[in-house]
Design an enzyme around this catalytic site. Sequence first.
Site, PDB file in Angstrom:
ATOM      1  N   CYS A 105      -2.468 -30.342 -18.603  1.00 65.71           N
ATOM      2  CA  CYS A 105      -3.723 -30.561 -17.871  1.00 65.71           C
ATOM      3  C   CYS A 105      -3.600 -30.311 -16.371  1.00 65.71           C
ATOM      4  CB  CYS A 105      -4.228 -31.984 -18.111  1.00 65.71           C
ATOM      5  SG  CYS A 105      -4.563 -32.348 -19.842  1.00 65.71           S
ATOM      6  N   HIS A 374     -13.567 -31.002 -19.806  1.00 65.06           N
ATOM      7  CA  HIS A 374     -12.145 -30.900 -19.483  1.00 65.06           C
ATOM      8  C   HIS A 374     -11.498 -29.721 -20.220  1.00 65.06           C
ATOM      9  CE1 HIS A 374      -8.103 -31.859 -18.561  1.00 65.06           C
ATOM     10  NE2 HIS A 374      -7.883 -32.852 -19.411  1.00 65.06           N
ATOM     11  N   CYS A 404      -3.148 -36.073 -14.164  1.00 64.26           N
ATOM     12  CA  CYS A 404      -1.995 -36.336 -15.017  1.00 64.26           C
ATOM     13  C   CYS A 404      -1.830 -35.213 -16.026  1.00 64.26           C
ATOM     14  CB  CYS A 404      -2.137 -37.675 -15.726  1.00 64.26           C
ATOM     15  SG  CYS A 404      -3.615 -37.834 -16.758  1.00 64.26           S
TER      16      CYS A 404
END
Length: 421
Positions: A105, A374, A404
Amino acid sequence: ALLTTIMAASFAGLGEAAAPVIASYARTAFGSLNGALRTVTAPQLGAVAIKAAVFERAAPLAESVGEVFVGNVLSAGVGQAPATQAARFAGLGDATPSTTVNKVCASGAKAIAMAAQAVALQTHACVVAGGMESMTRAPYYVPRAREGLRLGDGALVDGLVRDGLWDPYDDKHMGSCAETIAREMGISRAEQDDYAARSYERARAARGFHAEHEIIAVELPSKSRASSSKPVASFVADEEPAVTANGARDALAALRPAFQRDAAGTVTAGNASTINDGAAAVVVASRRLARERGVHALAEIVAVADAQTDPEHFTVAPALAIPKALAAAGLALSDVDLFEINEAFAVVALANAQRLGLAPDTLNVHGGAVAIGHPIGASGTRIVGTLAAALHAGLGNVGVAAICNGGGGATALVLRRCSPP
């Protein structure tokens, strides 16, 4: 959890030729799983964002682009060198080196950090950085097919989950790790739902901001001629789950836990980020080059940092990376006006805010991944770009973006608003 700092770099005090600035930013609207962008590959999405960031929003710098870094996580089936595909499709020359970055990510944020370091080292005066993902187009795998499935049933493995959302160390979904931190820090289901509802409300209120400062159109082919290159529609707004502004909290409260399915479960599809397709890109240049070419930069990159903890506690790694980045910048938490912390789950934002003592009105003020979406390879660039745009719009002077990533890591960047010319 054990902290291991991987990297912290300060660019504060560098001269004009080495000080990195974000000269421009552009992103696509984010499509939902099997949504409007389902026929568009990740490199094609990346090309749209790069073309806009370079040729539309920082055109005087286009001839000076020395390198390209692009985050992409789900690369199976995408084809060789996804970053090179995106750069070439965007119109950058064949002589421009391009590198694909996979830090899960945090890929898009790490790409920007690498670009800033290249400028600070004066390797290049101008670098393109970004992230791109088509989670919809991630393929299914057939394990052992190459050696031969000779007897009995075989299985399909979802590449989206296996390579994007699964903890290989404890063999569980990353949502289960979110449940761990919620339990350990005493963050309730109601708190997560309330936070998610606020993210939706803020994202809706900020639609004008996103449209003006961030989103560029993706021209879509006809549904009846998916292979046609003739554009028939423009995709210009983030697709969101159908949770109404007035009934958001009731709708969220009605959802069942997604990962811990008993009464103690707190993480749901509603208070977690969605699965999305999209891309984002920035142009990072030296302050001198931007000034000489007449480009008013959005923000200066003051410092970057990575931090690492154990994989199960990846959710709170931003609370480790942010202080390291601020220390490298010579700043304190109290100096920061705006924070962007990626909302992989609502509990991620809540847990890091709790550990750092952040005020709610400084965190993700334009909504976050719970509402916006996302696309994992692109989100790191999206949060940095959103923060830079907010600082440029005069909403603050100093900002921090942190995200994160699976495996226990996080990347953080400290930005400072560039003074008007």
